[in-house]
Design a protein around this motif. Structure first.
Motif, short mmCIF file in Angstrom:
data_model
loop_
_atom_site.label_atom_id
_atom_site.label_comp_id
_atom_site.label_asym_id
_atom_site.label_seq_id
_atom_site.Cartn_x
_atom_site.Cartn_y
_atom_site.Cartn_z
N ASP A 134 0.68 -1.52 0.20
CA ASP A 134 0.13 0.43 -0.18
C ASP A 134 0.79 0.85 -0.17
O ASP A 134 1.62 0.99 1.18
N LEU A 135 0.25 2.69 -0.83
CA LEU A 135 1.48 3.66 -0.63
C LEU A 135 -0.01 4.43 -0.20
O LEU A 135 -0.38 5.28 0.05
N ASN A 136 1.38 4.81 1.41
CA ASN A 136 1.13 5.44 2.89
C ASN A 136 0.39 7.02 1.63
O ASN A 136 -0.60 7.20 2.80
N ASN A 137 0.77 7.49 1.44
CA ASN A 137 0.53 8.96 1.61
C ASN A 137 0.51 8.88 -0.31
O ASN A 137 0.55 10.39 -1.05
N PHE A 138 -0.33 8.15 -0.25
CA PHE A 138 -1.35 8.32 -2.19
C PHE A 138 -1.96 8.95 -2.28
O PHE A 138 -1.93 10.27 -3.16
N ASP B 286 15.59 -9.58 2.26
CA ASP B 286 15.90 -9.93 1.77
C ASP B 286 14.42 -8.72 0.34
O ASP B 286 14.65 -7.41 0.38
N LEU B 287 13.90 -9.21 -0.09
CA LEU B 287 12.88 -8.61 -0.73
C LEU B 287 12.00 -7.54 -0.66
O LEU B 287 11.99 -7.02 -1.06
N ILE B 288 11.47 -8.26 0.54
CA ILE B 288 10.69 -6.80 1.26
C ILE B 288 11.48 -5.66 1.48
O ILE B 288 10.97 -4.67 0.60
N ASP B 289 12.32 -6.12 1.85
CA ASP B 289 12.97 -4.88 2.25
C ASP B 289 13.54 -4.02 0.73
O ASP B 289 13.42 -2.85 1.08
N SER B 290 13.67 -4.77 0.46
CA SER B 290 14.68 -4.08 -1.04
C SER B 290 13.47 -3.65 -2.03
O SER B 290 13.12 -1.87 -2.21
N ILE B 291 12.41 -4.56 -2.18
CA ILE B 291 11.07 -2.96 -2.65
C ILE B 291 10.60 -2.37 -1.43
O ILE B 291 9.99 -1.00 -1.97
N ARG B 292 10.85 -2.45 -0.39
CA ARG B 292 10.06 -1.35 0.79
C ARG B 292 10.91 -0.06 0.45
O ARG B 292 10.57 0.96 -0.40
N ALA B 293 12.12 -0.63 0.09
CA ALA B 293 13.64 0.77 -0.41
C ALA B 293 13.55 1.19 -1.20
O ALA B 293 13.32 2.61 -1.38
N THR B 294 12.98 0.71 -2.57
CA THR B 294 12.80 1.40 -3.35
C THR B 294 11.29 1.80 -3.86
O THR B 294 11.50 3.49 -4.28
N LEU B 295 10.83 1.54 -2.90
CA LEU B 295 8.98 2.58 -2.92
C LEU B 295 9.56 3.33 -2.12
O LEU B 295 8.68 4.09 -2.54
N ASN B 296 10.19 3.74 -1.09
CA ASN B 296 10.25 4.70 -0.62
C ASN B 296 11.20 5.58 -0.98
O ASN B 296 11.89 7.39 -0.03
N ARG C 115 6.02 6.66 -0.25
CA ARG C 115 6.12 5.84 0.98
C ARG C 115 5.56 4.48 0.95
O ARG C 115 3.97 4.77 0.54
N ALA C 116 5.73 3.07 0.86
CA ALA C 116 4.93 1.97 1.46
C ALA C 116 5.20 1.41 2.44
O ALA C 116 5.78 1.23 3.58
N ARG D 14 -0.89 -7.72 8.24
CA ARG D 14 0.15 -7.36 8.23
C ARG D 14 0.47 -6.04 7.87
O ARG D 14 1.13 -5.34 8.99
N MET D 15 -0.40 -5.59 6.47
CA MET D 15 0.08 -4.93 6.02
C MET D 15 -0.20 -3.43 6.81
O MET D 15 0.09 -2.36 7.14
N TYR D 16 -2.15 -3.59 7.27
CA TYR D 16 -2.03 -2.44 7.50
C TYR D 16 -1.65 -2.20 9.09
O TYR D 16 -1.74 -0.99 10.00
N ASN D 17 -1.16 -3.37 10.32
CA ASN D 17 -0.56 -3.07 11.30
C ASN D 17 1.06 -2.33 11.05
O ASN D 17 1.19 -1.36 11.99
N GLN D 18 1.44 -2.42 9.69
CA GLN D 18 2.44 -2.01 9.91
C GLN D 18 2.38 -0.66 9.44
O GLN D 18 3.06 0.34 9.93
N LYS D 19 1.05 -0.52 9.22
CA LYS D 19 0.64 0.98 8.07
C LYS D 19 0.64 1.94 9.60
O LYS D 19 1.21 2.85 9.26
N LYS D 20 0.51 1.47 10.48
CA LYS D 20 -0.27 1.91 11.97
C LYS D 20 1.14 2.62 12.70
O LYS D 20 1.09 3.68 12.86
N VAL D 21 2.06 1.48 12.33
CA VAL D 21 2.99 1.66 13.07
C VAL D 21 3.94 2.60 12.16
O VAL D 21 4.70 3.82 13.22
N HIS D 22 3.48 2.82 11.37
CA HIS D 22 4.71 4.27 10.48
C HIS D 22 3.78 5.69 9.95
O HIS D 22 4.20 6.72 9.95
#
Length: 380
Positions: A264-268, A324-334, A347-348, A372-380
Motif C-alpha cells: 500500500d502506498l501510504n501517502n498516495f 531481502d525482498l521486502i526490504d528491497s521493495i520497500r526501499a525502492t518504493l520509499n 512511502r509504502a 500485516r500491511m495495515y499493522n505496519q501502516k499504523k506503526v508508520h
C-alpha cells in the motif's frame, strides 16, 4: 481498379492501389524462374525443328544460346527482387527490365522463322506456330496479374512472324497471318478477363488480411483490457485471482512455498489531492515499474485498485522474502519521485503471508497479508 491502373507498369499514385500493385509485381517475379525454364525448353524445341529442316547450324546455336543468356539474366533479376524486396522506383526499374528482357526472348522466338531455308516447308511453319501459340498461352495465363507484359510479349513474338509472311506474300502466308491475329485476339481477350478476375481476387485477399489483422489487434486489446490494469499495465484483480490460484495449486502439488505481498502506498491520497489525478497516475505507474524491477519475470504483480498492489512469488524461502525482498521493495518504493519538476515523497507499507504457514487458500493468504500491511501502516 481501372484498365489504366491494371495495364500500368509504374508505381501507383493512389495509396489504395499500392498494396495491390506490390502483390502483383512480387507474384510476377516469383513465377519468372519457372517461366524462363519453359521458354528455354521452347527455344530448344525450336532449334531442333530448325535443324531438322536444314537451317544454318551456327545461326540456330546463336539463337538458342542468346535465349538462354537472356533467360539467365531474367532469373538473376527475379532472385534479386525476391530476396531484397526493393521499394518503389527501384522495383519499377526491375519490373521494366524484366518486361523488356521477356519481350526480347519473344522477339528471338519470332525471328526464328527467318532461319527456315527456302523454299519454306509448311510443316516446319506449323511446328513453329504451335510452339509460338503455346508460349503465348503460357505467358497470358501465368502472368495474368501483369497484363501489360503478356500483351507486349505477344506482339514481340508475332510481329517478326507477320513481317516474314508479308514479305513472302503468299496465300499460305496470308492464312497464317489471319490465323495468328485471330488466335492472339482471342487469347488476349480471354487473358484480360482472367487478369481482371485475378487482380480482383488479390484486392479481396488483401482486404481480408487487413480485416483479420485488425480483428487480431482488437482481440488483443480486449484481452489486455480484460486482464490488465489500463493505467499501470500490470495484472488486474481478475487475472491475479486466476494466476494466483494456479500458482497455489502448483505449490501444493510440488510441496513448494509461495509468498504473497500486499503493498500500500501510504501517502498516495495526499499526493493525489495536492497535485491532481495526472500526477497521481504517474506515481502509480512509477510504483508498478519499481516493483517489477525487483522481482523475477515469472512472478506476478497486480493492481488491486487505488494505491494497492499484490505480488505473488513462487518457490521463495521465508528468509529471503522477509529479509531481502521486502526490504528491497520497500526501499525502492520509499525513494522520492520527481514528476513534472515536483519532488514527491513516496512511502509504502508491505505485508507478507506465506503458504503453507499462513494459510492454505488464496483468501486466507490475502487476508493475512492485508492485516500485516495495515499493522505496519499504523506503526508508520
Amino acid at each position: 481498379m481501372t484498365y489504366t491502373d491494371i495495364l500500368s507498369l509504374y508505381y501507383p499514385t493512389s495509396p489504395e492501389n499500392e498494396q495491390n500493385y506490390l502483390e502483383r509485381v512480387h507474384r510476377f517475379f516469383s513465377y519468372s524462374i519457372s517461366n524462363m525454364l519453359v521458354l528455354v525448353f521452347g527455344a530448344f524445341v525450336i532449334s531442333v525443328v530448325l535443324s531438322y529442316y536444314g537451317s544454318n547450324t551456327r545461326d540456330t546455336y546463336v539463337l538458342f544460346f542468346a535465349t538462354v543468356l537472356v533467360a539467365m539474366v531474367v532469373m538473376f533479376i527475379s532472385k534479386h527482387v525476391d530476396k531484397h524486396k526493393p521499394e518503389r522506383q527501384a522495383l519499377v526499374r526491375f519490373l521494366i527490365y524484366r518486361v523488356v528482357l521477356g519481350c526480347l526472348i519473344g522477339l528471338l522466338y519470332g525471328v526464328a522463322i527467318f532461319l527456315l531455308p527456302k523454299p519454306v516447308e509448311e510443316a516446319a511453319v506449323l511446328f513453329l506456330l504451335c510452339i509460338y501459340l503455346s508460349v503465348i498461352g503460357v505467358a497470358i495465363f501465368q502472368y495474368s496479374m501483369i497484363p501489360a507484359y503478356y500483351m507486349m510479349f505477344v506482339l514481340s513474338v508475332l510481329m517478326p512472324v507477320m513481317l516474314y509472311f508479308i514479305m513472302i506474300n503468299s496465300t499460305f502466308g496470308n492464312l497464317v497471318i489471319f490465323f495468328l491475329v485471330s488466335c492472339s485476339s482471342v487469347f488476349i481477350s480471354k487473358g484480360l478477363k482472367v487478369s481482371k478476375k485475378d487482380i480482383r481476387s488479390i484486392t479481396v485477399n488483401l482486404r481480408l488480411k487487413a480485416e483479420v489483422a485488425e480483428h487480431v489487434i482488437t482481440r488483443e486489446k480486449l484481452k489486455e483490457m480484460a486482464l490488465f490494469d489500463s493505467l499501470t499495465k500490470v495484472a488486474n484483480r481478475h487475472l491475479f485471482e486466476d494466476s494466483a490460484e494456479d500458482s497455489l495449486e502448483r505449490a501444493k502439488a510440488n510441496k513448494q512455498s509461495i509468498a504473497l505481498l500486499y503493498i500500500d502506498l501510504n501517502n498516495f491520497k495526499t499526493i493525489n489531492d495536492s497535485f491532481g489525478h495526472e500526477v497521481g497516475d504517474q506515481v502509480l505507474i512509477e510504483a508498478a515499474n519499481r516493483i517489477q524491477q525487483k522481482i523475477r519475470h515469472s512472478d506476478l504483480v497486480a493492481r488491486f485498485g487505488g494505491d494497492e498492489f499484490v505480488v505473488v512469488l513462487e518457490n521463495y524461502s521465508l528468509d529471503v522474502v522477509k529479509v531481502d525482498l521486502i526490504d528491497s521493495i520497500r526501499a525502492t518504493l520509499n525513494e522520492d519521485i520527481e514528476i513534472e519538476g515536483k519532488r514527491l515523497e513516496l512511502r509504502a507499507s508491505v505485508g507478507v503471508a506465506m503458504f503453507p504457514k499462513d494459510g492454505n487458500s488464496l483468501r486466507d493468504l490475502l487476508h493475512n497479508a492485508d492485516s500485516r500491511m495495515y499493522n505496519q501502516k499504523k506503526v508508520h
